[in-house]
Structures are given as C-alpha cells and as structure tokens.
Design a protein around this motif. Structure first.
Motif, PDB file in Angstrom:
ATOM      1  N   THR B  44       0.832  -1.208   0.000  1.00 18.28           N
ATOM      2  CA  THR B  44       0.000   0.000   0.000  1.00 18.28           C
ATOM      3  C   THR B  44       0.863   1.252   0.000  1.00 18.28           C
ATOM      4  N   GLN B  84      -7.133   0.804  -0.258  1.00 17.14           N
ATOM      5  CA  GLN B  84      -7.393  -0.429   0.483  1.00 17.14           C
ATOM      6  C   GLN B  84      -8.427  -0.201   1.581  1.00 17.14           C
ATOM      7  N   ASP B 155      -6.120  -1.366  -4.926  1.00 16.37           N
ATOM      8  CA  ASP B 155      -5.435  -1.948  -3.769  1.00 16.37           C
ATOM      9  C   ASP B 155      -6.353  -2.990  -3.140  1.00 16.37           C
ATOM     10  N   GLU B 156      -6.008  -4.242  -3.306  1.00 14.59           N
ATOM     11  CA  GLU B 156      -6.821  -5.374  -2.840  1.00 14.59           C
ATOM     12  C   GLU B 156      -8.233  -5.285  -3.413  1.00 14.59           C
TER      13      GLU B 156
HETATM   14 MG   LIG Z   1      -2.055  -2.842   1.925  1.00 21.29          MG
END
Ligand SMILES: [Mg+2]
Ligand SMILES: Nc1ncnc2c1ncn2[C@@H]1O[C@H](COP(=O)(O)OP(=O)(O)OP(=O)(O)O)[C@@H](O)[C@H]1O
Lengths: 250, 304
Positions: B44, B84, B155-156
């Motif tokens: 991240t 995220q 992010d994810e």
């Molecule tokens: Mg992360």
C-alpha cells in the motif's frame, strides 16, 4: 472547474447532514425552541418593572442565541472532520482532483448555510410569538454571525487537528468552547470580571464575536467594530496557518 | 514505448518502521501489473507513493510522464484510485457518490453504466452505510473508473467479494486492459494474480524479491512436479526408481506420490506406467503455482 466540485460537495454534505437523526433537530430546531422558551419566560415579566430582563430580552437573548448557533456549528464541524478523517473519507476525497482546501471549505460553507437558516427561523418564529421589536439590521447581524463562525471554524480545524480520535473530538471541543463562552462577556460584561480573567477574556475569539454581535444588534455602525472584525480575521489567519502545518488527513 | 510507471530507488519510512526500502520497477503501458507480498510488506505504501498521496523519502517516480508528488492534480485527472481502506460519508447515496465523483473530473465515463456493470443499479438510492461490504467495494471500483482513467490503481480489489463479483471484476479489469489502459493492483489472492496479471512483483519487508510473469516465476522458483497415483501393484515403486528425473517417492498404502523436476517428468512417469503394464485407479498431477512460489520465497510463518 473546482468551484463546481465545491458546490456539488457542499450540496451533498448539506443533504447528508440533514439526514442525520440529530442533524436538523440538533442544529436547527433546538436553538430555535430554546430561544422561544426563554423569550416567553422572560418576556412575560412587564418590561418596565424589570429593566434587566427587558434588556436581556432586547439584546442578550438574540446574541446568546447567535453565539449558541456559532458554537454548535463549530463543534459539529470538529466532529465531522474527525469522523471523516478516522473513516478515511478525507483520504478518499483527497485522492481526487479536489483541492484539499475545497474539501474543508465545503464543510465550513455547510455550517454557514445551516447557521443562517437557523437564525432566519429563529427570527421568523420570534417575530410571531415574542414581542421584540426588531429594528436591527438583520442582514448585518447575519453577516456578523457568519464572519464570526467563519473565523472560529479555523479554531475548530485546529482542535480537530490536535485531538487524535473522533470519540474525543466533540467532548474536548466542548471543553474548550463552553468555558470560553462564559468568559466572552455573554453572561456578564467583561468589565465585571476579575482582572486576571479579563486578560484571558481578551485573547478569546468568542469575546470579539460577542462584542461584534452585541454592537450590531444595538445598531452600532460597522466601523465602530472594525477592531473586532480585525481580531476575528487575525484569529482566522493564525489558526489556519497553524492548521496547515498540523492538520492530518488520515 | 514509454512505461506507464517508472520507480527507482523508492524508500519510505514511518518513524522507525521502514515500509519500503529501495524499490525499483517499471510498469509498461497497457499491462496489468500486480504487487504481491505478505501483510505489512509495503504494498500500500508503494502504491500510495506512486499515486502522489505520500511523499517518498528517497527515490524517483514517474507516472504517465509526471512527477506524482509535484503534479498531483494533473495526475489525479488521469488516474483512477481504489484505496485499500476507505469509507464514504455514512448517509451518501450511491448515485450521489457517483455523481459527485463524475463532477470532479474533466473526462467522464457513464456512471449509470458502471453501476450496472458492477451490479449496483438497484442500490442507487441506498445509503453507503447500508451497503454490504462487497457492495461498498464495488462502489469504490466504480468510483475508481469514473474518469475513464489511463491508469488504474486497485489496492486489494476483490477483498470481501463473492465469487460472482470477483469474476465480474476480473472481466472488468481485463476489459480495461483491452482498451489499452494500464492496471496496477495488489492482491492476496494468488489465483487472482495468476489469472489477471501480465507481470507480478513479489515484495517482502519493503524490498522486491523478484519480478516476472506468473509462469516464469513458477518456472524459476518451483520447477518441481508431483504425480500422485493409486495402484495395488506392489512392484510399482521399484520401477519408478529407474526414472531419472524422479527425486522422491513416498508410498502411503496404495497411494504413491512421486516428486521430480523437468518438463519431461510427467511424460516419463506415464511411459514407465505403460511399459511396465502397471494398472492405476487414480492419476493426478500437481503443478506448482504462484502460491507455492509465494510461500517458498516469503516463508510460511505469519507476519506481524
Ligand atoms: Mg495494503
Ligand atoms: N500511516 C502509517 N503510519 C505508520 N506506519 C505505517 C503507516 N502505514 C503503514 N505503516 C507500516 O508500514 C509497513 C507497510 O505497510 P503497508 O500498508 O504498506 O503494507 P501492505 O503491504 O499494504 O500490507 P497489507 O497486505 O496488510 O495491506 C507496515 O509495517 C505498517 O505497519
């Protein structure tokens, strides 16, 4: 371009605020009701018999109501900023082309709009039920209130920057704002305070707000309160300058 | 062609914690690039430095030819970002969020269509706080795509999504690539990285261990192959020992597990079976995948 974003964000934030269970009730209805109740209680005493109460009615009450509106909106601003920060909302908004100050300005504008609306309702309701003869410039009074809120909002940002969690933001904000109110000349004139407290009073933003609003309500010309406005602007400048250094977005 | 992202010598610490430590890589235009690594590896942080949301301590970054920290507003016009961990205002309605986001960019995709693609049309009047976790995630993906970005950061992206939504989003991401755009994503699902990414970088303790296509990483780090078969033939194990590329043989009751290496391993086992006339009732091959590479390179114990 960015103005458009500001307007959109302000509009959406206003709607969101009014959707909160205590949003409209807490910020608009309660001040108006308190104003009406107090006005009725004091207003029933014959004015000639009790000059103190009639002067309170004529000047003290409207100014007090206005200060309550201002303090309420700044506290709510502190709460919103810290909740938005903790939830990552500020961070998400910052990852767009929105300028950081636009994001924060929208929140202040929402507070200004709602405060003006509250004041308006208060005056309308007061006119009907409660016999204060208003020959004051309401426009001037509203502008005075909005300048004051704009100025002390910067203090709100400072508080929101320094308080680490959202849970403590509102209580700590209240701890700062309410004692400040008692020393601002709202309940007793600053001149009646002990010298030490007078000195404290002179550095509190609310003191200048009270002086400005009282003056305008009594019909003083604006220029006699130039120094109040200058101090409010200075407070804004100082608090904003510190905030830009210490404000945290996440 | 100029790469979409160029990172060299990127480092970032938070106080004493070194989150990213001298990371360098490039993401070409039009590829799906994945960053994988254990929790706290610095994915991240790396991504947020590239997005211009964090200032790196060291290193240079160029994104779409821009310096992300100095030209952050210009960059934000052209990229899409899904963070995220993010929330929206509790009581903002889905369509209001889309409408607000759309108003912030010069270029815009059709919001309604995005909502439809992401299965959110029915929820357009729902408050954010009343969406399920996966619906929130889908809304964030819609917001990341609202300006039809040249480069998307996810992010994810599929955390908390059900299999249907995951497949929909995979298709959506491939669609982004098909339109010539670039995708930079992080994920903990190795299956996702394997299916989606053209190239993957494995990050650990803030350093890149290796970069390559999923297949090449598997080949490089996990060349071993496994065959599991079931047979009652008692002589089978003896016969398998004659195959050169078999490394180990484990017998468990009637189940025999053969481990070996090389591209010809499976063929040779099959040849041996047919030449010796061994009858088997089950035959399975287990090929290593990205998950094996990941565990091999980053260890099996949990990180803090
Ligand atoms: Mg992360
Ligand atoms: N805002 C922050 N302040 C202090 N430390 C941070 C901050 N953000 C991240 N860290 C630390 O930096 C390191 C890297 O964090 P990062 O979020 O980049 O990891 P990640 O690879 O994204 O992990 P995950 O898979 O859990 O999302 C971690 O050790 C984390 O504790």
């Amino acid at each position: 371009m960015m103005l458009r974003g500001l307007w959109k964000l302000t509009w959406i934030e206003t709607k969101i605020f009014l959707r909160e269970p205590l949003g409209a009730l807490g910020t608009i209805a309660i001040p108006v009701l308190v104003f009406l109740l107090l006005g009725r209680m004091v207003g029933h005493a014959p004015p000639s018999a009790n000059p103190a109460s009639s002067s309170f009615l004529a000047v003290g009450l409207p100014v007090m109501a206005a200060v309550l509106i201002a303090v309420g909106s700044v506290l709510s601003l502190v709460a919103i900023i810290s909740i938005y920060r903790e939830g990552g909302i500020l961070k998400r908004l910052r990852a767009t082309p929105l300028r950081p100050y636009t994001i924060l300005a929208a929140q202040v504008i929402v507070k200004l709009l709602l405060s003006a609306a509250t004041l308006l309702l208060m005056v309308l309701a007061g006119k009907r039920y409660y016999p204060v003869d208003i020959h004051v410039s309401l426009v001037g009074f509203t502008i005075g209130l909005l300048i004051s809120i704009w100025s002390i909002s910067s203090l709100g940002f400072l508080i929101a920057s320094l308080v680490p969690t959202a849970r403590f933001a509102q209580p700590i904000g209240s701890l700062i704002m309410y004692p400040m109110m008692s020393l601002s000349g709202l309940f007793f004139p600053v001149a009646a305070l002990p010298p030490a407290l007078q000195a404290v009073s002179r550095v509190l933003p609310l003191t200048y707000m009270v002086s400005l609003l009282e003056g305008i309500w009594k019909g003083d010309p604006w220029w006699t309160h130039g120094s109040d406005i200058a101090v409010l602007v200075a407070i804004f400048a100082v608090c904003t300058a510190i905030s830009t250094k210490v404000f945290r977005w996440e | 062609m100029r790469p979409a992202i160029q990172v060299s010598g990127l480092s970032k610490s938070y106080g004493d914690t070194v989150a990213v430590n001298g990371v360098s890589f490039e993401v070409s235009d039009g590829e799906i690039f994945g960053l994988i690594g254990p929790n706290g590896a610095g994915k991240t942080t790396t991504m947020e430095c590239i997005e211009g949301m964090r200032r790196p301590d060291k290193g240079t970054i160029s994104v779409l030819g821009l310096d992300p920290f100095r030209n952050v507003y210009e960059l934000q016009e052209r990229i899409g970002v899904q963070l995220q961990q993010a929330q929206l205002q509790k009581r903002i309605k889905v369509w209001e969020a889309v409408d607000l986001w759309a108003s912030l960019y010069r270029k815009k995709a059709v919001g309604e269509r995005l909502l439809e693609q992401l299965g959110l049309s029915e929820k357009r009047n729902t408050w954010f706080m009343n969406l399920s976790g996966g619906q929130k995630q889908r809304l964030f993906i819609a917001l990341a795509l609202i300006n039809d970005p040249e480069l998307v950061f996810l992010d994810e992206l599929t955390t908390g999504l059900d299999p249907q939504a995951r497949h929909t989003i995979w298709d959506l991401v491939r669609g982004i690539r098909e339109r010539g755009k670039t995708v930079f994503l992080t994920t903990h699902l190795m299956e996702e990285a394997e299916r989606l990414c053209d190239r993957v970088a494995i990050l650990e303790h803030g350093r890149i261990i290796d970069i390559g296509s999923p297949e090449s990483l598997v080949k490089r780090h996990c060349p071993e192959r496994t065959v599991v078969l079931v047979t009652t033939d008692a002589t089978a194990a003896e016969r398998f020992r004659t195959i050169v590329c078999v490394d180990t043989i484990t017998c468990l009751d009637t189940e025999i597990t053969l481990r070996g290496h090389g591209d010809d391993f499976v063929t040779e086992v099959i040849q041996c079976l047919s030449e010796s006339g061994i009858r088997v009732t089950d035959f399975r091959t287990i090929l290593p995948n990205l998950e094996d590479v990941f565990l091999k390179l980053t260890g099996r114990s949990i990180r803090d």
